[in-house]
Design an enzyme around this catalytic site. Structure first.
Site, PDB file in Angstrom:
ATOM      1  CB  THR A 124      -0.980  -0.003   1.182  1.00  0.00           C
ATOM      2  OG1 THR A 124      -0.253  -0.223   2.397  1.00  0.00           O
ATOM      3  CG2 THR A 124      -2.029  -1.082   1.019  1.00  0.00           C
ATOM      4  CE  LYS A 182       0.239  -3.282   3.620  1.00  0.00           C
ATOM      5  NZ  LYS A 182      -0.427  -2.328   4.595  1.00  0.00           N
ATOM      6  CB  THR A 194      -0.881  -1.501   9.605  1.00  0.00           C
ATOM      7  OG1 THR A 194      -1.787  -1.646   8.509  1.00  0.00           O
ATOM      8  CG2 THR A 194       0.301  -0.717   9.175  1.00  0.00           C
ATOM      9  CD  GLU A 214       2.555   5.484   6.478  1.00  0.00           C
ATOM     10  OE1 GLU A 214       1.757   4.843   5.763  1.00  0.00           O
ATOM     11  OE2 GLU A 214       2.189   6.156   7.448  1.00  0.00           O
ATOM     12  CG  ASN A 221       0.223   8.717   8.431  1.00  0.00           C
ATOM     13  OD1 ASN A 221      -0.461   7.712   8.309  1.00  0.00           O
ATOM     14  ND2 ASN A 221       1.546   8.676   8.503  1.00  0.00           N
ATOM     15  CB  SER A 239      -5.729   5.569   7.017  1.00  0.00           C
ATOM     16  OG  SER A 239      -5.396   6.442   8.054  1.00  0.00           O
TER      17      SER A 239
END
Length: 383
Positions: free
Chosen positions: A146, A168, A179, A259, A378, A383
């Site tokens: 993702t 992932k 996640t 991230e 983010n 999300s």
């Protein structure tokens, strides 16, 4: 170096149009046997996605013959129709492979509240089945990405047997699990009960110690499949060690791709009264936005470490704590020690060592710094 490295497995990754970029978004991993032992662990989040609800029932008998995964939509909080899509996807895989739907684990990742277009996912299953290959592990690892910038794969070789894995995850990395979607394969002969024991031991010290931002996902799934194709039955401790090595490798790949991160931080708590105390202290520091921001700013602010320790229920004397950052003991007996100016925070790797002086147990928790890029990504990614 993938889930198709062990004998007895085929995989594929294809584009079904779930991602606006046209990137691959449906993956399929099939165990061709002769054995079909399996074990899985799932998110501890009480709010769970439809694929998790489905798959938790599938794995109860210890038999899984295929795993189908999609990126682009989490299929979480999409109502009865969303669960029906999960069921339909399992049925389509079962039809194509010639097995029962009750032996198909389904995984999804992406936006919560986004319904996966059923016909597109089903068409993706058809395409993935047609593309199945003993060399398809790399394509499958790409299809489950993702916000990942790279695919994550690993292999550990045993004596005549092997373990392969793909994962992932790049954000919302918090315990039980993170996640993440993880599929692990092995051609060793390992009964389902032993797989379960080994998997829980491995995830406890790897994925469950990864705490990027304190946010727990709704879709986390780690599934291990054993084909028995090597004909070799390793001793359970040997298999557990190899599985732990593989899970730790994948966990560190997830951490490095967190991230927007500039630093990977390993927080090791020493001389705790219990292992749980050591984990609690490490996790408290890992979830301190103040400390994580300090590392981003290359500021070895050990006071923020002590402040985080003080929020826990661990056994320690607040007046007798030692803290080292990158090997420099900046705090001894809860007072200033070596000059923090000697701490070099330019390298990506950062270590924090905490001595509680309350026992003999230890644990390491991994996190990353809090950066401008993390906030940007983010805020821009729903999300």
């Amino acid at each position: 170096m993938s889930v198709t490295t062990p004998a007895g497995f085929q995989a594929a990754g294809v584009a079904a149009g779930l991602k606006s970029t046209g990137a691959p978004d449906v993956a399929l991993v099939v165990n061709e046997g002769p054995r079909f032992d399996s074990a899985s662990v799932f998110t501890a989040n009480r709010c769970q996605a439809n694929p998790v609800l489905w798959s938790k029932e599938v794995v109860k008998d210890g038999v899984v013959r295929a795993v189908v995964l999609n990126s682009g939509g989490a299929n979480c909080y999409t109502g009865p129709d969303g669960f029906a899509t999960t069921h339909a996807v399992a049925e389509r895989v079962a039809e194509k492979v010639g097995i029962g739907a009750v032996d198909v684990v389904v995984c999804s990742t992406g936006l919560i509240g986004l319904a996966n277009p059923r016909e597109q996912v089903l068409a993706g299953v058809d395409a993935a089945h047609a593309a199945l290959s003993a060399d398809g592990g790399g394509d499958a690892a790409t299809a489950i990405m993702t916000t990942d910038s790279v695919s994550k794969q690993a292999v550990v070789e045993g004596s005549g047997w092997s373990i392969g894995g793909m994962a992932k995850g790049a954000g919302m990395l918090a315990p039980q699990l993170a996640t993440m979607l993880v599929v692990i394969t092995t051609d060793a002969v390992v009964p389902a009960a032993d797989l379960d024991t080994a998997l829980r031991a491995a995830t406890r010290v790897s994925f469950d110690r990864l705490d990027s931002d304190g946010c727990m996902s709704t879709n986390d799934t780690v599934t291990v499949l054993a084909s028995g194709a090597s004909g070799i039955t390793p001793a359970l401790p040997d298999f557990t060690d190899a599985l732990t090595q593989l899970c730790t490798d994948l966990a560190m790949q997830l951490l490095r791709d967190a991230e927007g991160a500039d630093h990977d931080i390993a927080i090791t708590t020493l001389n705790a009264a219990t292992e749980d105390d050591a984990v609690e202290v490490g996790r408290s520091v890992a979830r301190s936005n103040l400390f994580k921001a300090a590392v981003f700013g290359k500021d070895p602010n050990w006071g923020r470490v002590l402040a985080s320790i003080g929020t826990t229920g661990a056994a320690f004397d607040p007046a007798d704590l030692d803290v080292a950052i990158n090997g420099t003991w900046v705090c001894r007996r809860s007072t200033p020690a070596e000059d923090p100016a000697g701490v070099d925070l330019e390298p990506r790797e950062v270590t924090v060592t905490i001595d509680l002086k309350s026992g003999t147990e230890r644990a390491t928790v991994w996190t990353n710094d809090l950066t401008h890029a993390y906030v940007h990504e983010n805020s821009a990614y729903s999300s």
